[in-house]
Design a protein around this motif. Structure first.
Motif, PDB file in Angstrom:
ATOM      1  N   SER A  12       0.972  -1.342  -0.372  1.00 15.97           N
ATOM      2  CA  SER A  12       0.315  -0.025   0.106  1.00 15.97           C
ATOM      3  C   SER A  12       0.886   1.235   0.091  1.00 15.97           C
ATOM      4  N   THR A  13       2.094   1.567   0.155  1.00 18.02           N
ATOM      5  CA  THR A  13       2.785   2.133   0.320  1.00 18.02           C
ATOM      6  C   THR A  13       3.482   2.633  -0.479  1.00 18.02           C
ATOM      7  N   LEU A  14       3.263   1.829  -2.011  1.00 21.46           N
ATOM      8  CA  LEU A  14       3.945   1.914  -2.615  1.00 21.46           C
ATOM      9  C   LEU A  14       2.976   2.517  -4.107  1.00 21.46           C
ATOM     10  N   THR A  15       3.413   3.694  -4.370  1.00 17.92           N
ATOM     11  CA  THR A  15       2.271   5.030  -5.151  1.00 17.92           C
ATOM     12  C   THR A  15       2.704   4.032  -6.371  1.00 17.92           C
ATOM     13  N   SER A  16       4.092   4.387  -6.550  1.00 15.35           N
ATOM     14  CA  SER A  16       4.357   4.324  -8.040  1.00 15.35           C
ATOM     15  C   SER A  16       4.615   3.615  -8.726  1.00 15.35           C
ATOM     16  N   VAL A  17       3.802   2.375  -8.573  1.00 19.57           N
ATOM     17  CA  VAL A  17       3.160   0.788  -8.674  1.00 19.57           C
ATOM     18  C   VAL A  17       2.792   0.999 -10.464  1.00 19.57           C
ATOM     19  N   PHE A  18       1.596   2.170  -9.957  1.00 25.86           N
ATOM     20  CA  PHE A  18       0.462   2.858 -10.802  1.00 25.86           C
ATOM     21  C   PHE A  18       0.966   3.033 -11.965  1.00 25.86           C
ATOM     22  N   ALA A  19       2.182   3.695 -11.926  1.00 29.22           N
ATOM     23  CA  ALA A  19       2.625   5.094 -13.463  1.00 29.22           C
ATOM     24  C   ALA A  19       2.104   4.360 -14.389  1.00 29.22           C
ATOM     25  N   GLN A  20       1.940   2.879 -14.479  1.00 27.55           N
ATOM     26  CA  GLN A  20       2.025   2.648 -15.827  1.00 27.55           C
ATOM     27  C   GLN A  20       0.080   3.228 -16.134  1.00 27.55           C
ATOM     28  N   SER A  21      -0.403   2.928 -14.969  1.00 20.97           N
ATOM     29  CA  SER A  21      -1.992   2.185 -15.057  1.00 20.97           C
ATOM     30  C   SER A  21      -2.448   3.098 -15.854  1.00 20.97           C
ATOM     31  N   THR A  22      -3.322   2.959 -16.943  1.00 21.37           N
ATOM     32  CA  THR A  22      -4.301   3.281 -17.844  1.00 21.37           C
ATOM     33  C   THR A  22      -5.758   3.769 -16.930  1.00 21.37           C
ATOM     34  N   SER A  23      -5.623   3.419 -15.890  1.00 19.01           N
ATOM     35  CA  SER A  23      -7.537   3.820 -15.067  1.00 19.01           C
ATOM     36  C   SER A  23      -6.767   4.976 -13.969  1.00 19.01           C
ATOM     37  N   HIS A  24      -7.094   5.943 -13.235  1.00 17.50           N
ATOM     38  CA  HIS A  24      -6.656   6.958 -12.092  1.00 17.50           C
ATOM     39  C   HIS A  24      -7.113   5.983 -10.871  1.00 17.50           C
ATOM     40  N   ILE A  25      -6.294   5.908 -10.543  1.00 17.36           N
ATOM     41  CA  ILE A  25      -6.014   4.813  -8.688  1.00 17.36           C
ATOM     42  C   ILE A  25      -5.866   5.708  -7.459  1.00 17.36           C
ATOM     43  N   ALA A  26      -6.568   5.285  -7.088  1.00 12.43           N
ATOM     44  CA  ALA A  26      -6.388   5.514  -5.484  1.00 12.43           C
ATOM     45  C   ALA A  26      -6.276   4.548  -3.547  1.00 12.43           C
ATOM     46  N   THR A  27      -5.242   4.510  -3.145  1.00 12.22           N
ATOM     47  CA  THR A  27      -5.490   3.799  -2.639  1.00 12.22           C
ATOM     48  C   THR A  27      -5.774   4.194  -0.982  1.00 12.22           C
ATOM     49  N   LEU A  28      -6.332   3.721   0.198  1.00 10.62           N
ATOM     50  CA  LEU A  28      -6.342   4.664   1.045  1.00 10.62           C
ATOM     51  C   LEU A  28      -6.092   3.194   1.817  1.00 10.62           C
ATOM     52  N   GLN A  29      -4.652   3.810   2.666  1.00  8.62           N
ATOM     53  CA  GLN A  29      -4.330   2.868   4.199  1.00  8.62           C
ATOM     54  C   GLN A  29      -4.676   3.075   5.458  1.00  8.62           C
ATOM     55  N   HIS A  30      -5.574   2.157   6.420  1.00  7.02           N
ATOM     56  CA  HIS A  30      -6.116   2.339   7.452  1.00  7.02           C
ATOM     57  C   HIS A  30      -5.485   1.090   8.124  1.00  7.02           C
ATOM     58  N   ASN A  31      -4.759   1.135   8.694  1.00  2.65           N
ATOM     59  CA  ASN A  31      -4.774   0.620   9.983  1.00  2.65           C
ATOM     60  C   ASN A  31      -3.904  -0.841   9.218  1.00  2.65           C
ATOM     61  N   GLY A  32      -4.044  -0.977   8.604  1.00  2.50           N
ATOM     62  CA  GLY A  32      -2.773  -2.161   7.842  1.00  2.50           C
ATOM     63  C   GLY A  32      -3.766  -2.605   7.038  1.00  2.50           C
ATOM     64  N   ARG A  33      -5.411  -1.918   6.298  1.00  8.46           N
ATOM     65  CA  ARG A  33      -5.852  -2.577   5.050  1.00  8.46           C
ATOM     66  C   ARG A  33      -5.967  -1.316   4.166  1.00  8.46           C
ATOM     67  N   VAL A  34      -6.419  -2.187   3.038  1.00  9.25           N
ATOM     68  CA  VAL A  34      -6.165  -0.998   2.023  1.00  9.25           C
ATOM     69  C   VAL A  34      -7.295  -1.226   1.372  1.00  9.25           C
ATOM     70  N   ARG A  35      -8.407  -0.143   1.014  1.00  9.00           N
ATOM     71  CA  ARG A  35      -9.232  -0.297  -0.036  1.00  9.00           C
ATOM     72  C   ARG A  35      -8.772   0.436  -1.303  1.00  9.00           C
ATOM     73  N   THR A  36      -9.499   0.464  -2.669  1.00 10.40           N
ATOM     74  CA  THR A  36      -8.725   0.642  -4.030  1.00 10.40           C
ATOM     75  C   THR A  36     -10.184   1.614  -4.551  1.00 10.40           C
ATOM     76  N   TYR A  38     -11.134   3.953  -8.180  1.00 10.19           N
ATOM     77  CA  TYR A  38     -10.749   3.848  -9.450  1.00 10.19           C
ATOM     78  C   TYR A  38     -11.822   5.473 -10.392  1.00 10.19           C
ATOM     79  N   ASN A  39     -10.830   5.439 -11.058  1.00  9.50           N
ATOM     80  CA  ASN A  39     -11.492   6.389 -12.193  1.00  9.50           C
ATOM     81  C   ASN A  39     -11.130   8.544 -11.751  1.00  9.50           C
ATOM     82  N   ASN A  40     -11.852   9.029 -12.154  1.00 11.25           N
ATOM     83  CA  ASN A  40     -11.021  10.785 -11.587  1.00 11.25           C
ATOM     84  C   ASN A  40     -12.111  11.458 -10.880  1.00 11.25           C
TER      85      ASN A  40
END
Length: 344
Positions: A12-36, A38-40
């Motif tokens: 979840s800390t590795l934001t740049s893994v999405f650099a080549q993504s064709t879709s907008h992505i935001a990950t939310l980290q909370h207490n070790g859990r991750v939610r994803t 999509y889109n703008n």
């Protein structure tokens, strides 16, 4: 090429893994859990689901703005090229964090904001790093307390309605159009500062109680106006700064400090900068200026000197490749191979 093997919990800390993504992505980290998300609208959805202390990581792309209501961290991929592999926000962004929120602090890094960021609440020790702001405005009677901008490019900064001063520390940043109240006790270290000084027919008196160290100062009332007041206010402090302007020899005459100098033409200091502004201007000094104009720390005056020379590259690692195993090991962990760097 650097390689790191980490447990899946750190993905979840590795934001740049999405650099080549064709879709907008935001990950939310909370207490070790991750939610994803999509889109703008991904940033909006992540903000709506966040609580104090959470971290939001953005892919490249342009996201719709919303309101920040908690002390959270938002990390992007940078802004320098205005391209789809960088993290941008469009529409006015609002910061409205209750004074009762004492969990952590607001942190923004590696994000470009096309429109205004409007601070409508008191912030406690926010840290804003390597971001671009078309406009950052602190509204009436709202103020920073020991907040800082580091390696930021701010086209328009306005805190002039704050009676008690914003008390911001700017470090190795570009502040192109500065508007503060006369009581602001801001500090500028290795910055480029452009502002409107006091003219005889106006009440402007920016930088009145400010402290400037190793800065390049551009008072645009001091570059041709016959009615301008050609000096820093006597309440200000300036140490090893450089100023430009007509009658600039009088600019530091009443100020507290030492080691200040003046120039009368742009090419005495800059390679290409000549008083205008574009988002792509790098404010790079000439080779001779790098050694002729030194600060009190013996590094060059301006944004490329000091302890944190100006850069737009986020401080956290850029991830260029990711591979996960198919099964967990005996400890119940899934191994992940990550390549950090430029792929060489």
């Amino acid at each position: 090429m650097k390689k790191i093997v980490l447990a899946l919990a750190l993905i979840s800390t590795l934001t740049s893994v999405f650099a080549q993504s064709t879709s907008h992505i935001a990950t939310l980290q909370h207490n070790g859990r991750v939610r994803t998300f999509y889109n703008n609208t991904a940033l909006r959805e992540a903000l709506a689901a966040s609580v104090s202390g959470d971290t939001i990581c953005l892919s490249g792309g342009t996201f719709l703005s919303d309101t920040i209501k908690h002390n959270i961290t938002i990390l992007g991929l940078g802004y320098k090229g205005h391209d789809t592999e960088e993290s941008w926000v469009t529409g006015d962004m609002y910061i409205r964090i209750p004074s009762t929120d004492t969990v952590g602090r607001l942190r923004l890094e590696g994000i470009g904001f096309f429109n205004s960021v409007r601070q409508d609440s008191v912030l406690h020790a926010p840290c804003i790093v390597r971001c671009y702001f078309s406009s950052y405005r602190i509204n009436t009677n709202k103020a920073y307390f020991n907040g800082q901008f580091v390696n930021c490019r701010i086209k328009d900064y306005n805190s002039q309605n704050i009676a008690a001063g914003a008390n911001v520390i700017f470090v190795n940043s570009i502040i192109y159009d500065l508007n503060t109240s006369s009581s602001s006790c801001d500090e500028f270290i290795n910055c480029f500062v452009r502002y409107q000084g006091k003219a005889y027919y106006t009440s402007y008196d920016r930088l009145n109680h400010s402290r400037l160290i190793n800065c390049f100062i551009y008072d645009y009332m001091n570059t041709g106006s016959s009615s301008g007041r050609y000096d820093l206010p006597s309440e200000a402090t300036a140490i090893n700064c450089v100023a430009i302007g007509v009658n600039a020899n009088n600019y530091f005459r009443n100020v507290h400090g030492y080691g200040n100098r003046v120039i009368t033409s742009w090419n005495e200091f800059f390679e290409t900068y000549n008083g205008g502004y574009t988002d792509y201007e790098d404010f790079m000094p000439t080779d001779s200026a790098k050694t002729a104009f030194l600060g009190n720390d013996s590094t060059q005056v301006g944004i490329y000197g000091g302890a944190v020379p100006f850069t737009t590259v986020p401080s956290y690692p850029h991830i260029t490749w990711l591979s996960t195993g198919r099964t967990v090991n005996a400890d119940g962990k899934l191994e992940v191979e990550i390549r950090v760097g430029d792929g060489e």
